[in-house]
Design a protein around this motif. Structure first.
Motif, PDB file in Angstrom:
ATOM      1  N   HIS A   1     -27.349 -29.911   0.009  1.00 23.68           N
ATOM      2  CA  HIS A   1     -26.022 -29.346   0.267  1.00 23.68           C
ATOM      3  C   HIS A   1     -24.991 -30.459   0.275  1.00 23.68           C
ATOM      4  CE1 HIS A   1     -25.826 -30.855   4.448  1.00 23.68           C
ATOM      5  NE2 HIS A   1     -27.125 -30.593   4.488  1.00 23.68           N
ATOM      6  N   THR A   2     -23.749 -30.089   0.031  1.00 26.19           N
ATOM      7  CA  THR A   2     -22.663 -31.056   0.081  1.00 26.19           C
ATOM      8  C   THR A   2     -22.356 -31.413   1.534  1.00 26.19           C
ATOM      9  OG1 THR A   2     -21.146 -29.177  -0.025  1.00 26.19           O
ATOM     10  CG2 THR A   2     -21.585 -30.364  -2.080  1.00 26.19           C
ATOM     11  N   SER A   3     -21.732 -32.559   1.711  1.00 28.92           N
ATOM     12  CA  SER A   3     -21.306 -33.000   3.037  1.00 28.92           C
ATOM     13  C   SER A   3     -19.843 -32.642   3.257  1.00 28.92           C
ATOM     14  CB  SER A   3     -21.485 -34.512   3.182  1.00 28.92           C
ATOM     15  OG  SER A   3     -20.587 -35.195   2.311  1.00 28.92           O
ATOM     16  N   THR A   4     -19.427 -32.656   4.515  1.00 33.29           N
ATOM     17  CA  THR A   4     -18.020 -32.373   4.818  1.00 33.29           C
ATOM     18  C   THR A   4     -17.110 -33.412   4.170  1.00 33.29           C
ATOM     19  OG1 THR A   4     -18.265 -33.573   6.909  1.00 33.29           O
ATOM     20  CG2 THR A   4     -18.530 -31.179   6.983  1.00 33.29           C
ATOM     21  N   GLU A   5     -17.579 -34.663   4.098  1.00 32.76           N
ATOM     22  CA  GLU A   5     -16.782 -35.719   3.486  1.00 32.76           C
ATOM     23  C   GLU A   5     -16.616 -35.480   1.982  1.00 32.76           C
ATOM     24  OE1 GLU A   5     -18.520 -36.914   7.242  1.00 32.76           O
ATOM     25  OE2 GLU A   5     -19.479 -36.242   5.382  1.00 32.76           O
ATOM     26  N   GLU A   6     -17.695 -35.076   1.331  1.00 34.19           N
ATOM     27  CA  GLU A   6     -17.634 -34.798  -0.108  1.00 34.19           C
ATOM     28  C   GLU A   6     -16.713 -33.618  -0.387  1.00 34.19           C
ATOM     29  OE1 GLU A   6     -20.740 -33.984  -3.828  1.00 34.19           O
ATOM     30  OE2 GLU A   6     -21.459 -33.945  -1.750  1.00 34.19           O
ATOM     31  N   GLU A   7     -16.802 -32.596   0.446  1.00 35.68           N
ATOM     32  CA  GLU A   7     -15.963 -31.415   0.263  1.00 35.68           C
ATOM     33  C   GLU A   7     -14.489 -31.748   0.475  1.00 35.68           C
ATOM     34  OE1 GLU A   7     -19.629 -28.732   1.986  1.00 35.68           O
ATOM     35  OE2 GLU A   7     -17.784 -28.935   3.152  1.00 35.68           O
ATOM     36  N   ALA A   8     -14.203 -32.532   1.520  1.00 40.10           N
ATOM     37  CA  ALA A   8     -12.813 -32.898   1.785  1.00 40.10           C
ATOM     38  C   ALA A   8     -12.235 -33.735   0.653  1.00 40.10           C
ATOM     39  CB  ALA A   8     -12.719 -33.648   3.110  1.00 40.10           C
ATOM     40  N   ALA A   9     -13.051 -34.640   0.105  1.00 44.30           N
ATOM     41  CA  ALA A   9     -12.583 -35.460  -1.011  1.00 44.30           C
ATOM     42  C   ALA A   9     -12.341 -34.596  -2.248  1.00 44.30           C
ATOM     43  CB  ALA A   9     -13.606 -36.551  -1.312  1.00 44.30           C
TER      44      ALA A   9
ATOM     45  N   GLY B   1      -9.107 -32.542  -1.427  1.00 48.32           N
ATOM     46  CA  GLY B   1      -7.941 -33.401  -1.285  1.00 48.32           C
ATOM     47  C   GLY B   1      -6.778 -32.627  -0.707  1.00 48.32           C
ATOM     48  N   ASP B   2      -5.614 -32.801  -1.313  1.00 48.27           N
ATOM     49  CA  ASP B   2      -4.437 -32.058  -0.873  1.00 48.27           C
ATOM     50  C   ASP B   2      -4.115 -30.921  -1.839  1.00 48.27           C
ATOM     51  OD1 ASP B   2      -3.593 -33.491  -3.056  1.00 48.27           O
ATOM     52  OD2 ASP B   2      -1.945 -34.519  -2.035  1.00 48.27           O
ATOM     53  N   ARG B   3      -5.126 -30.492  -2.608  1.00 54.06           N
ATOM     54  CA  ARG B   3      -4.875 -29.465  -3.630  1.00 54.06           C
ATOM     55  C   ARG B   3      -4.939 -28.045  -3.081  1.00 54.06           C
ATOM     56  NH1 ARG B   3      -8.749 -31.121  -8.536  1.00 54.06           N
ATOM     57  NH2 ARG B   3     -10.231 -31.467  -6.827  1.00 54.06           N
ATOM     58  N   VAL B   4      -5.709 -27.845  -2.026  1.00 50.90           N
ATOM     59  CA  VAL B   4      -5.806 -26.511  -1.423  1.00 50.90           C
ATOM     60  C   VAL B   4      -5.638 -26.665   0.082  1.00 50.90           C
ATOM     61  CG1 VAL B   4      -7.143 -24.396  -1.154  1.00 50.90           C
ATOM     62  CG2 VAL B   4      -7.393 -25.754  -3.230  1.00 50.90           C
TER      63      VAL B   4
END
Length: 327
Positions: free
Chosen positions: A234-242, A245-248
Protein backbone atom coordinates in the motif's frame (compact mmCIF):
# COMPACT_ATOMS: atom_id res chain seq x y z
CA UNK A 1 -16.51 7.28 -26.03
CA UNK A 2 -19.85 7.45 -24.25
CA UNK A 3 -19.94 7.38 -20.48
CA UNK A 4 -22.62 5.81 -18.29
CA UNK A 5 -22.13 6.87 -14.67
CA UNK A 6 -23.75 4.24 -12.46
CA UNK A 7 -24.45 6.16 -9.26
CA UNK A 8 -24.82 9.92 -9.70
CA UNK A 9 -24.05 10.83 -6.09
CA UNK A 10 -21.13 12.86 -4.76
CA UNK A 11 -18.40 11.13 -6.78
CA UNK A 12 -20.46 10.06 -9.79
CA UNK A 13 -22.29 13.35 -10.06
CA UNK A 14 -19.05 15.32 -10.04
CA UNK A 15 -17.40 13.09 -12.63
CA UNK A 16 -20.50 13.01 -14.83
CA UNK A 17 -21.18 16.73 -14.89
CA UNK A 18 -17.51 17.60 -15.47
CA UNK A 19 -17.24 15.11 -18.35
CA UNK A 20 -20.45 16.43 -19.89
CA UNK A 21 -19.22 20.03 -19.57
CA UNK A 22 -16.09 18.96 -21.44
CA UNK A 23 -18.25 17.81 -24.35
CA UNK A 24 -18.60 14.09 -23.70
CA UNK A 25 -21.75 12.00 -24.11
CA UNK A 26 -22.88 11.21 -20.54
CA UNK A 27 -25.82 9.29 -19.10
CA UNK A 28 -26.40 9.40 -15.34
CA UNK A 29 -27.84 6.49 -13.40
CA UNK A 30 -29.64 7.30 -10.17
CA UNK A 31 -32.71 6.21 -8.22
CA UNK A 32 -35.58 7.46 -6.10
CA UNK A 33 -35.97 11.15 -5.31
CA UNK A 34 -32.52 11.92 -6.72
CA UNK A 35 -33.45 10.52 -10.13
CA UNK A 36 -36.77 12.35 -10.07
CA UNK A 37 -35.01 15.65 -9.31
CA UNK A 38 -32.44 15.13 -12.09
CA UNK A 39 -35.19 14.42 -14.60
CA UNK A 40 -37.21 17.46 -13.52
CA UNK A 41 -34.55 20.13 -13.18
CA UNK A 42 -31.17 18.55 -13.94
CA UNK A 43 -28.21 17.84 -11.70
CA UNK A 44 -26.68 20.94 -10.12
CA UNK A 45 -22.96 20.81 -9.32
CA UNK A 46 -21.77 23.51 -6.93
CA UNK A 47 -18.02 24.12 -6.73
CA UNK A 48 -15.77 26.75 -5.11
CA UNK A 49 -15.76 28.91 -8.25
CA UNK A 50 -19.05 28.21 -10.06
CA UNK A 51 -22.40 26.45 -10.18
CA UNK A 52 -23.37 24.36 -13.20
CA UNK A 53 -26.60 22.51 -13.95
CA UNK A 54 -26.43 19.48 -16.23
CA UNK A 55 -29.54 18.43 -18.13
CA UNK A 56 -29.30 15.19 -20.03
CA UNK A 57 -30.35 11.54 -20.07
CA UNK A 58 -30.90 9.96 -16.67
CA UNK A 59 -32.15 6.47 -15.90
CA UNK A 60 -32.27 3.82 -13.20
CA UNK A 61 -31.44 0.81 -15.41
CA UNK A 62 -30.43 -0.16 -18.96
CA UNK A 63 -33.12 0.66 -21.49
CA UNK A 64 -34.66 -1.58 -24.10
CA UNK A 65 -32.15 -0.54 -26.76
CA UNK A 66 -28.68 -2.17 -26.75
CA UNK A 67 -25.84 -0.13 -25.31
CA UNK A 68 -23.50 1.36 -27.95
CA UNK A 69 -20.28 -0.61 -28.32
CA UNK A 70 -18.16 2.46 -27.45
CA UNK A 71 -19.76 2.82 -23.98
CA UNK A 72 -17.60 3.05 -20.87
CA UNK A 73 -19.37 2.12 -17.64
CA UNK A 74 -18.21 3.96 -14.52
CA UNK A 75 -19.40 2.38 -11.27
CA UNK A 76 -19.65 4.98 -8.49
CA UNK A 77 -22.26 3.51 -6.14
CA UNK A 78 -21.36 2.89 -2.51
CA UNK A 79 -19.70 -0.50 -1.99
CA UNK A 80 -22.75 -1.99 -0.24
CA UNK A 81 -24.73 -1.37 -3.45
CA UNK A 82 -22.17 -2.87 -5.84
CA UNK A 83 -23.65 -6.37 -6.11
CA UNK A 84 -27.10 -5.05 -7.04
CA UNK A 85 -25.69 -2.62 -9.62
CA UNK A 86 -23.51 -5.28 -11.23
CA UNK A 87 -26.47 -7.63 -11.50
CA UNK A 88 -28.50 -4.97 -13.30
CA UNK A 89 -25.85 -3.97 -15.84
CA UNK A 90 -23.76 -7.09 -16.53
CA UNK A 91 -26.27 -8.76 -18.84
CA UNK A 92 -27.42 -5.62 -20.66
CA UNK A 93 -27.23 -6.22 -24.42
CA UNK A 94 -24.63 -4.39 -26.51
CA UNK A 95 -25.06 -3.29 -30.12
CA UNK A 96 -23.52 -5.87 -32.42
CA UNK A 97 -24.08 -8.73 -30.00
CA UNK A 98 -22.99 -9.88 -26.59
CA UNK A 99 -23.51 -8.34 -23.17
CA UNK A 100 -21.98 -5.49 -21.21
CA UNK A 101 -20.17 -7.98 -18.99
CA UNK A 102 -18.61 -9.61 -22.03
CA UNK A 103 -17.75 -6.55 -24.08
CA UNK A 104 -17.79 -3.25 -22.19
CA UNK A 105 -15.14 -1.88 -19.81
CA UNK A 106 -16.15 -1.17 -16.23
CA UNK A 107 -14.28 1.42 -14.14
CA UNK A 108 -14.78 1.05 -10.37
CA UNK A 109 -14.48 4.58 -8.93
CA UNK A 110 -15.31 3.57 -5.36
CA UNK A 111 -13.88 3.34 -1.86
CA UNK A 112 -12.77 -0.06 -0.61
CA UNK A 113 -11.06 -2.94 -2.36
CA UNK A 114 -13.83 -5.55 -2.61
CA UNK A 115 -15.61 -4.02 -5.61
CA UNK A 116 -13.00 -5.08 -8.14
CA UNK A 117 -13.08 -8.86 -7.48
CA UNK A 118 -16.88 -8.70 -7.34
CA UNK A 119 -16.93 -6.93 -10.71
CA UNK A 120 -14.48 -9.37 -12.29
CA UNK A 121 -16.92 -12.21 -11.69
CA UNK A 122 -19.34 -10.55 -14.13
CA UNK A 123 -17.23 -8.21 -16.27
CA UNK A 124 -14.27 -9.35 -18.35
CA UNK A 125 -12.70 -5.86 -18.49
CA UNK A 126 -12.37 -4.26 -15.06
CA UNK A 127 -10.40 -1.06 -14.40
CA UNK A 128 -9.83 0.12 -10.82
CA UNK A 129 -9.96 3.80 -9.86
CA UNK A 130 -8.52 5.21 -6.64
CA UNK A 131 -10.71 8.19 -5.75
CA UNK A 132 -9.61 11.34 -3.96
CA UNK A 133 -12.59 13.61 -4.56
CA UNK A 134 -14.02 15.72 -1.71
CA UNK A 135 -17.70 16.05 -2.53
CA UNK A 136 -21.06 15.83 -0.79
CA UNK A 137 -24.52 14.66 -1.85
CA UNK A 138 -27.27 15.32 0.69
CA UNK A 139 -30.05 16.96 -1.35
CA UNK A 140 -31.82 15.37 -4.35
CA UNK A 141 -30.55 16.88 -7.58
CA UNK A 142 -27.56 18.63 -5.97
CA UNK A 143 -23.87 17.71 -5.54
CA UNK A 144 -21.33 19.97 -3.81
CA UNK A 145 -17.67 19.45 -4.78
CA UNK A 146 -15.08 21.20 -2.60
CA UNK A 147 -11.94 20.12 -4.46
CA UNK A 148 -9.70 22.98 -5.65
CA UNK A 149 -7.96 23.87 -7.92
CA UNK A 150 -8.78 20.44 -9.35
CA UNK A 151 -12.02 18.72 -8.31
CA UNK A 152 -10.25 15.45 -7.58
CA UNK A 153 -7.47 12.99 -8.29
CA UNK A 154 -8.40 9.68 -9.93
CA UNK A 155 -5.70 7.02 -10.34
CA UNK A 156 -6.60 4.49 -13.06
CA UNK A 157 -5.33 1.04 -14.02
CA UNK A 158 -6.38 -2.46 -15.00
CA UNK A 159 -7.51 -4.91 -12.36
CA UNK A 160 -5.76 -6.89 -10.99
CA UNK A 161 -2.68 -5.09 -12.36
CA UNK A 162 -1.25 -3.29 -15.35
CA UNK A 163 -2.74 -0.66 -17.64
CA UNK A 164 -3.75 -0.36 -21.28
CA UNK A 165 -4.63 2.13 -24.00
CA UNK A 166 -8.16 2.56 -22.67
CA UNK A 167 -6.84 3.67 -19.27
CA UNK A 168 -4.83 6.38 -21.03
CA UNK A 169 -7.80 7.42 -23.19
CA UNK A 170 -10.15 7.73 -20.20
CA UNK A 171 -7.42 9.52 -18.23
CA UNK A 172 -7.12 12.02 -21.08
CA UNK A 173 -10.88 12.64 -20.99
CA UNK A 174 -10.80 13.11 -17.22
CA UNK A 175 -7.83 15.45 -17.49
CA UNK A 176 -9.70 17.49 -20.07
CA UNK A 177 -12.60 17.67 -17.62
CA UNK A 178 -10.35 19.19 -14.96
CA UNK A 179 -9.30 16.14 -12.91
CA UNK A 180 -5.82 14.92 -12.11
CA UNK A 181 -5.83 11.41 -13.60
CA UNK A 182 -2.57 9.44 -13.38
CA UNK A 183 -2.43 5.95 -14.92
CA UNK A 184 -0.78 3.42 -12.62
CA UNK A 185 0.11 -0.22 -13.23
CA UNK A 186 -0.13 -0.70 -9.44
CA UNK A 187 -3.47 1.05 -8.96
CA UNK A 188 -4.56 -1.41 -6.25
CA UNK A 189 -1.57 -0.39 -4.13
CA UNK A 190 -3.05 3.11 -4.19
CA UNK A 191 -6.49 1.78 -3.35
CA UNK A 192 -5.16 -0.10 -0.30
CA UNK A 193 -3.46 3.10 0.85
CA UNK A 194 -6.78 4.91 0.44
CA UNK A 195 -8.48 2.12 2.41
CA UNK A 196 -6.24 2.91 5.38
CA UNK A 197 -7.17 6.59 5.12
CA UNK A 198 -10.87 5.69 4.94
CA UNK A 199 -10.77 3.76 8.24
CA UNK A 200 -11.40 7.07 10.00
CA UNK A 201 -14.63 7.66 8.05
CA UNK A 202 -16.70 5.60 10.46
CA UNK A 203 -15.31 7.44 13.48
CA UNK A 204 -16.11 10.80 11.91
CA UNK A 205 -19.61 9.61 11.03
CA UNK A 206 -20.21 8.51 14.61
CA UNK A 207 -18.62 11.41 16.50
CA UNK A 208 -18.63 14.34 14.08
CA UNK A 209 -15.62 16.51 13.37
CA UNK A 210 -13.75 16.15 16.67
CA UNK A 211 -12.41 12.60 16.48
CA UNK A 212 -9.68 11.92 19.07
CA UNK A 213 -6.33 11.32 17.39
CA UNK A 214 -5.71 8.17 19.41
CA UNK A 215 -8.84 6.56 17.98
CA UNK A 216 -7.84 7.39 14.40
CA UNK A 217 -4.38 6.02 15.11
CA UNK A 218 -5.76 2.78 16.55
CA UNK A 219 -7.86 1.85 13.54
CA UNK A 220 -5.05 2.75 11.15
CA UNK A 221 -2.38 0.83 13.10
CA UNK A 222 -4.61 -2.24 13.06
CA UNK A 223 -5.09 -1.80 9.33
CA UNK A 224 -1.37 -1.52 8.69
CA UNK A 225 -0.69 -4.64 10.76
CA UNK A 226 -3.30 -6.60 8.84
CA UNK A 227 -1.98 -5.57 5.43
CA UNK A 228 1.55 -6.43 6.51
CA UNK A 229 0.44 -9.89 7.68
CA UNK A 230 -1.42 -10.42 4.40
CA UNK A 231 1.57 -9.27 2.34
CA UNK A 232 -0.49 -6.53 0.68
CA UNK A 233 1.43 -3.48 -0.54
CA UNK A 234 0.00 0.00 0.00
CA UNK A 235 1.03 3.60 -0.44
CA UNK A 236 2.21 5.66 2.51
CA UNK A 237 0.69 8.92 3.73
CA UNK A 238 3.89 10.68 2.65
CA UNK A 239 3.70 9.26 -0.87
CA UNK A 240 0.04 10.20 -1.15
CA UNK A 241 0.63 13.75 0.08
CA UNK A 242 3.48 14.21 -2.38
CA UNK A 243 1.27 12.91 -5.21
CA UNK A 244 -1.58 15.29 -4.42
CA UNK A 245 0.62 18.24 -3.55
CA UNK A 246 -1.43 21.40 -3.80
CA UNK A 247 -3.45 20.12 -6.76
CA UNK A 248 -6.46 18.83 -4.82
CA UNK A 249 -7.21 20.87 -1.74
CA UNK A 250 -10.45 21.83 -0.01
CA UNK A 251 -12.20 25.15 -0.52
CA UNK A 252 -15.54 26.30 0.93
CA UNK A 253 -18.55 26.33 -1.39
CA UNK A 254 -20.92 29.23 -0.73
CA UNK A 255 -19.08 29.76 2.55
CA UNK A 256 -19.54 26.14 3.69
CA UNK A 257 -16.81 23.60 4.28
CA UNK A 258 -17.42 19.98 3.35
CA UNK A 259 -19.81 18.44 5.87
CA UNK A 260 -18.28 15.00 6.23
CA UNK A 261 -17.07 11.75 4.73
CA UNK A 262 -19.08 9.43 2.53
CA UNK A 263 -20.01 7.37 5.61
CA UNK A 264 -21.12 10.52 7.44
CA UNK A 265 -23.29 11.43 4.46
CA UNK A 266 -25.02 8.04 4.52
CA UNK A 267 -25.96 8.54 8.18
CA UNK A 268 -26.99 12.14 7.52
CA UNK A 269 -29.34 11.05 4.73
CA UNK A 270 -30.72 8.21 6.85
CA UNK A 271 -30.49 5.68 4.02
CA UNK A 272 -30.20 2.75 6.43
CA UNK A 273 -26.85 1.43 5.20
CA UNK A 274 -23.22 2.54 4.89
CA UNK A 275 -20.01 1.24 3.34
CA UNK A 276 -18.39 0.56 6.73
CA UNK A 277 -18.33 -3.21 6.18
CA UNK A 278 -16.18 -2.63 3.10
CA UNK A 279 -13.80 -0.27 4.95
CA UNK A 280 -13.30 -1.16 8.63
CA UNK A 281 -15.01 -4.47 7.89
CA UNK A 282 -12.39 -5.27 5.22
CA UNK A 283 -9.69 -4.93 7.88
CA UNK A 284 -11.69 -7.17 10.24
CA UNK A 285 -12.02 -9.79 7.48
CA UNK A 286 -8.32 -9.75 6.62
CA UNK A 287 -7.42 -9.81 10.32
CA UNK A 288 -9.48 -12.95 10.84
CA UNK A 289 -7.94 -14.58 7.76
CA UNK A 290 -4.39 -13.83 8.91
CA UNK A 291 -4.68 -14.09 12.69
CA UNK A 292 -4.37 -10.39 13.51
CA UNK A 293 -6.72 -8.94 16.19
CA UNK A 294 -8.72 -5.91 15.02
CA UNK A 295 -10.91 -4.92 17.99
CA UNK A 296 -11.04 -1.20 17.20
CA UNK A 297 -12.12 -1.69 13.58
CA UNK A 298 -14.67 -4.33 14.62
CA UNK A 299 -16.14 -1.95 17.20
CA UNK A 300 -16.35 0.92 14.71
CA UNK A 301 -18.03 -1.30 12.11
CA UNK A 302 -20.58 -2.52 14.64
CA UNK A 303 -21.30 0.99 15.95
CA UNK A 304 -21.85 2.40 12.45
CA UNK A 305 -24.17 -0.48 11.54
CA UNK A 306 -26.12 0.20 14.72
CA UNK A 307 -26.27 3.94 13.98
CA UNK A 308 -27.58 3.24 10.48
CA UNK A 309 -30.13 0.71 11.75
CA UNK A 310 -31.39 2.87 14.61
CA UNK A 311 -31.24 6.12 12.60
CA UNK A 312 -28.80 7.70 15.05
CA UNK A 313 -27.93 11.03 13.39
CA UNK A 314 -24.48 11.65 11.95
CA UNK A 315 -22.13 12.76 14.71
CA UNK A 316 -24.65 11.74 17.37
CA UNK A 317 -23.23 8.46 18.70
CA UNK A 318 -22.39 8.69 22.44
CA UNK A 319 -18.58 9.07 22.67
CA UNK A 320 -18.34 7.29 26.03
CA UNK A 321 -20.23 4.31 24.67
CA UNK A 322 -17.97 4.09 21.64
CA UNK A 323 -14.86 4.35 23.83
CA UNK A 324 -16.16 1.50 25.99
CA UNK A 325 -16.84 -0.64 22.91
CA UNK A 326 -13.33 -0.07 21.56
CA UNK A 327 -11.76 -0.68 24.97
Amino acid sequence: MRYVIIGAGAVGGTIGVRLADAGHDVTLVARGAHLDAIRRRGLTLRTPDRTATWRGPATDAPGERPLPADTVLVLTVKSQDTAAALAVWADAPVAGGGTAGERLPLFTAQNGVANEPAALRLFARVHAVCVWLPATHLEPGVVVANGYPHPGMLHLGRYPAGSDALDHAVAADLTGAGFVAPVRDDVMRWKYGKLLANLGNGLQALLGGDVPTDLRDRVRVEGQAVLAAAGIAHTSTEEEAAERGDRVGHRPVDGQERSGSSTWQSLARGVGSTEVDHLNGEIVLLGRLHGVPTPANAAVAYAVRRAARERIPAGGFPPAELAKMIG
